[in-house]
Design an enzyme around this catalytic site. Sequence first.
Site, PDB file in Angstrom:
ATOM      1  N   SER A 183      12.709  -2.552  25.147  1.00 31.14           N
ATOM      2  CA  SER A 183      11.788  -3.691  25.174  1.00 31.14           C
ATOM      3  C   SER A 183      12.634  -4.951  25.301  1.00 31.14           C
ATOM      4  CB  SER A 183      10.992  -3.760  23.871  1.00 31.14           C
ATOM      5  OG  SER A 183      10.361  -5.019  23.738  1.00 31.14           O
ATOM      6  N   TYR A 216      10.009  -3.870  14.765  1.00 29.44           N
ATOM      7  CA  TYR A 216       9.968  -3.330  16.134  1.00 29.44           C
ATOM      8  C   TYR A 216      11.237  -3.729  16.897  1.00 29.44           C
ATOM      9  CZ  TYR A 216       8.229  -2.474  20.883  1.00 29.44           C
ATOM     10  OH  TYR A 216       8.073  -2.033  22.176  1.00 29.44           O
ATOM     11  N   LYS A 222      14.070  -1.290  18.728  1.00 33.47           N
ATOM     12  CA  LYS A 222      14.415  -1.350  20.152  1.00 33.47           C
ATOM     13  C   LYS A 222      15.865  -1.819  20.329  1.00 33.47           C
ATOM     14  CE  LYS A 222      10.549   0.231  21.756  1.00 33.47           C
ATOM     15  NZ  LYS A 222      10.493   1.501  22.478  1.00 33.47           N
ATOM     16  N   PRO A 279      11.030  -3.525  29.114  1.00 35.47           N
ATOM     17  CA  PRO A 279       9.892  -4.262  29.670  1.00 35.47           C
ATOM     18  C   PRO A 279       9.476  -5.431  28.788  1.00 35.47           C
ATOM     19  CG  PRO A 279       9.367  -1.905  29.303  1.00 35.47           C
ATOM     20  CD  PRO A 279      10.610  -2.231  28.551  1.00 35.47           C
ATOM     21  N   GLY A 280       8.914  -6.450  29.455  1.00 38.12           N
ATOM     22  CA  GLY A 280       8.159  -7.484  28.759  1.00 38.12           C
ATOM     23  C   GLY A 280       6.729  -6.978  28.598  1.00 38.12           C
ATOM     24  N   GLU A 289      -2.211   0.534  25.633  1.00 41.17           N
ATOM     25  CA  GLU A 289      -2.874   0.625  24.318  1.00 41.17           C
ATOM     26  C   GLU A 289      -1.937   0.206  23.183  1.00 41.17           C
ATOM     27  OE1 GLU A 289      -4.319   4.657  24.027  1.00 41.17           O
ATOM     28  OE2 GLU A 289      -5.271   4.507  25.988  1.00 41.17           O
TER      29      GLU A 289
HETATM   30  P1  NDP Z   1       0.816   3.161  24.522  1.00 43.08           P
HETATM   31  O1  NDP Z   1       0.331   2.930  23.138  1.00 43.08           O
HETATM   32  O2  NDP Z   1      -0.172   3.143  25.646  1.00 43.08           O
HETATM   33  O3  NDP Z   1       1.622   4.525  24.611  1.00 43.08           O
HETATM   34  C1  NDP Z   1       2.414   5.001  23.551  1.00 43.08           C
HETATM   35  C2  NDP Z   1       2.634   6.492  23.757  1.00 43.08           C
HETATM   36  O4  NDP Z   1       3.507   6.970  22.715  1.00 43.08           O
HETATM   37  C3  NDP Z   1       1.351   7.295  23.679  1.00 43.08           C
HETATM   38  O5  NDP Z   1       1.336   8.237  24.720  1.00 43.08           O
HETATM   39  C4  NDP Z   1       1.450   8.006  22.337  1.00 43.08           C
HETATM   40  O6  NDP Z   1       0.825   9.285  22.420  1.00 43.08           O
HETATM   41  C5  NDP Z   1       2.961   8.176  22.212  1.00 43.08           C
HETATM   42  N1  NDP Z   1       3.383   8.400  20.844  1.00 43.08           N
HETATM   43  C6  NDP Z   1       3.340   7.562  19.786  1.00 43.08           C
HETATM   44  N2  NDP Z   1       3.770   8.184  18.677  1.00 43.08           N
HETATM   45  C7  NDP Z   1       4.090   9.455  19.043  1.00 43.08           C
HETATM   46  C8  NDP Z   1       4.555  10.595  18.356  1.00 43.08           C
HETATM   47  N3  NDP Z   1       4.818  10.564  17.031  1.00 43.08           N
HETATM   48  N4  NDP Z   1       4.777  11.745  19.042  1.00 43.08           N
HETATM   49  C9  NDP Z   1       4.519  11.791  20.362  1.00 43.08           C
HETATM   50  N5  NDP Z   1       4.073  10.739  21.085  1.00 43.08           N
HETATM   51  C10 NDP Z   1       3.853   9.593  20.419  1.00 43.08           C
HETATM   52  O7  NDP Z   1       1.924   2.035  24.748  1.00 43.08           O
HETATM   53  P2  NDP Z   1       2.941   1.745  25.967  1.00 43.08           P
HETATM   54  O8  NDP Z   1       2.711   2.643  27.104  1.00 43.08           O
HETATM   55  O9  NDP Z   1       2.932   0.307  26.178  1.00 43.08           O
HETATM   56  O10 NDP Z   1       4.315   2.104  25.246  1.00 43.08           O
HETATM   57  C11 NDP Z   1       5.268   3.003  25.784  1.00 43.08           C
HETATM   58  C12 NDP Z   1       6.650   2.527  25.379  1.00 43.08           C
HETATM   59  O11 NDP Z   1       6.894   1.259  25.985  1.00 43.08           O
HETATM   60  C13 NDP Z   1       6.840   2.340  23.885  1.00 43.08           C
HETATM   61  O12 NDP Z   1       8.120   2.819  23.500  1.00 43.08           O
HETATM   62  C14 NDP Z   1       6.774   0.826  23.720  1.00 43.08           C
HETATM   63  O13 NDP Z   1       7.520   0.397  22.603  1.00 43.08           O
HETATM   64  C15 NDP Z   1       7.391   0.363  25.026  1.00 43.08           C
HETATM   65  N6  NDP Z   1       7.067  -1.010  25.429  1.00 43.08           N
HETATM   66  C16 NDP Z   1       5.774  -1.434  25.618  1.00 43.08           C
HETATM   67  C17 NDP Z   1       5.512  -2.750  25.986  1.00 43.08           C
HETATM   68  C18 NDP Z   1       4.127  -3.286  26.199  1.00 43.08           C
HETATM   69  O14 NDP Z   1       3.955  -4.524  26.338  1.00 43.08           O
HETATM   70  N7  NDP Z   1       3.102  -2.473  26.267  1.00 43.08           N
HETATM   71  C19 NDP Z   1       6.605  -3.699  26.197  1.00 43.08           C
HETATM   72  C20 NDP Z   1       7.921  -3.151  25.980  1.00 43.08           C
HETATM   73  C21 NDP Z   1       8.118  -1.867  25.627  1.00 43.08           C
HETATM   74  P3  NDP Z   1      -0.035   9.995  21.281  1.00 43.08           P
HETATM   75  O15 NDP Z   1      -0.658   8.927  20.421  1.00 43.08           O
HETATM   76  O16 NDP Z   1      -1.025  10.820  22.059  1.00 43.08           O
HETATM   77  O17 NDP Z   1       0.949  10.854  20.542  1.00 43.08           O
END
Ligand code: NDP
Length: 251
Positions: free
Chosen positions: A133, A145, A149, A175-176, A181
Amino acid sequence: MPVDENTTALVTGASSGIGEATAKALRAKGATVYAAARRLDRLESLAEESGCIPMELDVRDRAAVKQIGEQYPVDILVNNAGLGRALGSIWNAEIEDIEMTVDTNVTSAMLMIKAVLPGMIERGKGHIVNMGSVLALYPAPAALYGATKGALHKLSRDLRQELQGTGIRVTEVNPGRVVSEFYQVAIDDDEQLAKTTTTNVEELVAADIADAVIYCVDAPWRVNISQLEIMPTEQTYGGSQFVPFKRLDAQ
Ligand code: NDP
């Protein structure tokens, strides 16, 4: 290393957002893609749509993660599962939220790497992609957080050193703001959620990050893209802030 039908990829956090888009993009290149997350119903829809193979997995399950290295010939690991509980104030955070965030974002990512690396080294090919991030790189009021990261950032850079001579590539993607979700999972308070998610700018979409991941993993073998920082055009850094002292109890 071209991504094609001879490539096996594992994407964690593939049930939504960036992980889902990345799993689809890898599949579109012909790879065998294991799409891992806890919500199996989401993974099954993804499988139907894209041909990914659903893998019901809590990345904090130590035994299940250990087995992955033994069972699957993973060429590309996208360590993407993550969350950001307790944004805004670590001193008000629930202990469980601190533990869950560190475990999911850092410890589990490390153990996933530990699980797949021996096979990668033995086969002489592999690529680890860690989803970081911009909060790994710049200060923000998200200490928990940001610390997780930041740990991934150092992990990625140090891994490059540990893996020298093995041919295994390591990429950190920072990413920004991306529409996903993420904030719904992070923030319980509706008002705070609305405030945080209302940016009035054109945010990145998950496919933007997936495209970047594909660029890195599909690059010729000689090319290691170590670090990527990707922001919306309309997002930039915070800069210095000057905030006069005010006792919290003095209204
Ligand atoms: P989402 O919340 O859409 O996706 C998060 C994913 O992580 C889900 O598929 C969830 O699946 C999975 N997850 C969470 N906990 C667990 C677990 N214990 N075991 C398995 N899977 C898990 O968010 P993003 O797509 O935005 O996030 C993806 C990554 O990108 C993260 O690491 C986030 O920190 C990073 N990021 C996001 C940014 C943003 O602005 N959105 C910016 C920078 C980084 P499930 O709940 O089904 O297990």
